[in-house]
Design an enzyme around this catalytic site. Structure first.
Site, short mmCIF file in Angstrom:
data_model
loop_
_atom_site.label_atom_id
_atom_site.label_comp_id
_atom_site.label_asym_id
_atom_site.label_seq_id
_atom_site.Cartn_x
_atom_site.Cartn_y
_atom_site.Cartn_z
N GLY A 30 0.81 -1.22 0.00
CA GLY A 30 0.00 0.00 0.00
C GLY A 30 0.84 1.26 0.00
CG HIS A 33 5.00 5.11 -5.07
ND1 HIS A 33 5.61 4.39 -6.07
CD2 HIS A 33 5.47 4.58 -3.90
CE1 HIS A 33 6.42 3.50 -5.55
NE2 HIS A 33 6.35 3.57 -4.22
CG HIS A 36 3.21 0.67 -5.46
ND1 HIS A 36 3.35 1.78 -4.67
CD2 HIS A 36 3.80 -0.35 -4.79
CE1 HIS A 36 4.01 1.45 -3.56
NE2 HIS A 36 4.30 0.16 -3.61
CD GLN A 60 7.54 -7.64 3.80
OE1 GLN A 60 6.70 -8.46 3.44
NE2 GLN A 60 8.09 -6.80 2.95
CD GLN A 150 16.48 -2.43 -12.21
OE1 GLN A 150 15.95 -2.34 -13.32
NE2 GLN A 150 17.66 -1.91 -11.94
CB VAL A 178 8.62 4.56 -11.42
CG1 VAL A 178 8.04 5.92 -11.74
CG2 VAL A 178 8.07 3.50 -12.37
CB SER A 188 5.48 3.51 0.59
OG SER A 188 5.00 2.75 -0.49
#
Ligand code: AMP
Length: 280
Positions: A30, A33, A36, A60, A150, A178, A188
């Site tokens: 979540g 941006h 995603h 994690q 990536q 990106v 995020s």
């Protein structure tokens, strides 16, 4: 766009649609941006149906504070996903994912060194959590193709290996990072940067670009030059800046054919990671 909270609802959706349609899957935590959304766009190109999951997976996180403060922007996330043409969003709670009946058998030894270096070394247990949750999600969604960024290169290697170890019939797609206009890789966690920190957050990109443009040369020399040029005042506390072999993350030498530059560091209280594949 369907928004599903229950694993049972997701499973019955998949059961009804999988025979007819190919399913592309984009797992996320979540606070979405454009990074995603680029994965959703690629999934839409490759597959008939796109499923995105939003789940901040506690197992994690090796740092409780990071987990507690992880940004949550679900309303905006759903808007972005609907606009991008996502078909199904899975937003489970903890119990929906960690239900014992669904517990996969995982042999971490089979992953070898890639889970113990860089992020694996600095964030103990991180990849165990990633492997566990991604396996559970793959078993629920049964995707034909999956899309990862990536930006988290090491995670891409780990998930590729997970697919291979489990013999999953899933095509893995790694999508380019990106970036903001000034080169900062979208993340995020970037919303935690103060405006001063935001200006300095381009340092990792500058170092990666410098090293990439000056390859081939001795890795230690390039790394030292990059740090001297862009981070001589130690604005960013560098955790690692390394040139390695993109296939197995072993350290590169001047003859390495597919070099990858990996970076992690802390700016203020925000951890940044980034990487760049060197064009030969
Ligand atoms: P996260 O929500 O951070 O777990 O990320 C979900 C997926 O989005 C992962 O596959 C990430 O690698 C990917 N991702 C995150 N940031 C970017 C970015 N700037 N560009 C491309 N993919 C990204």
């Amino acid at each position: 766009m369907l928004v599903l909270k229950k694993a049972s609802a997701l499973k019955s959706y998949i059961y009804q649609n999988k025979p007819k349609y190919s399913i592309g899957f984009v797992p996320t935590m979540g606070a979405l941006h454009l990074g995603h959304i680029s994965l959703i766009n690629q999934a839409k190109i490759n597959c008939d149906i796109v499923v995105c999951s939003i789940f901040v997976n506690p197992t994690q996180f090796n740092n409780k504070n990071d987990f507690d403060n992880y940004p949550q922007t679900i309303e905006n996330d759903l808007k972005l996903l609907a606009k991008a043409g996502c078909d199904v969003v899975f937003v489970p709670d903890f119990n929906e994912i960690y239900n014992a009946a669904n517990s996969p058998h995982i042999n971490l030894d089979k992953f070898g060194k890639i889970i113990n270096v860089f992020e694996g070394e600095l964030r103990p247990g991180h990849f165990n959590g990633v492997i566990d949750v991604v396996t559970r999600l793959f078993l629920l969604v049964e995707p034909n193709q999956v899309f990862f960024g990536q930006k988290d290169y090491q995670q891409c290697l780990v998930v590729k290996k997970l697919i291979e170890i489990n013999n999953f019939d899933i095509k893995f797609n790694m999508c380019p990072s990106v970036r903001e206009e000034d080169g900062l890789a979208m993340s995020s966690r970037n919303i935690r940067l103060s405006s001063d920190e935001r200006k300095m957050a381009t340092i990792p990109y500058k170092m990666l670009k410098f090293i990439s443009q000056n390859w081939p040369n001795k890795p230690e020399l390039l790394i030292k030059q990059a740090i001297d040029k862009f981070n001589s005042e130690n604005v960013i506390k560098i955790e690692y800046l390394s040139i390695c072999n993109a296939n197995d993350l072993s350290f590169a030498d001047i003859n390495t054919t597919k070099p990858l530059i990996l970076f992690a560091g802390v700016l203020g209280s925000t951890r940044l990671i980034d990487n760049m594949l060197v064009e030969n």
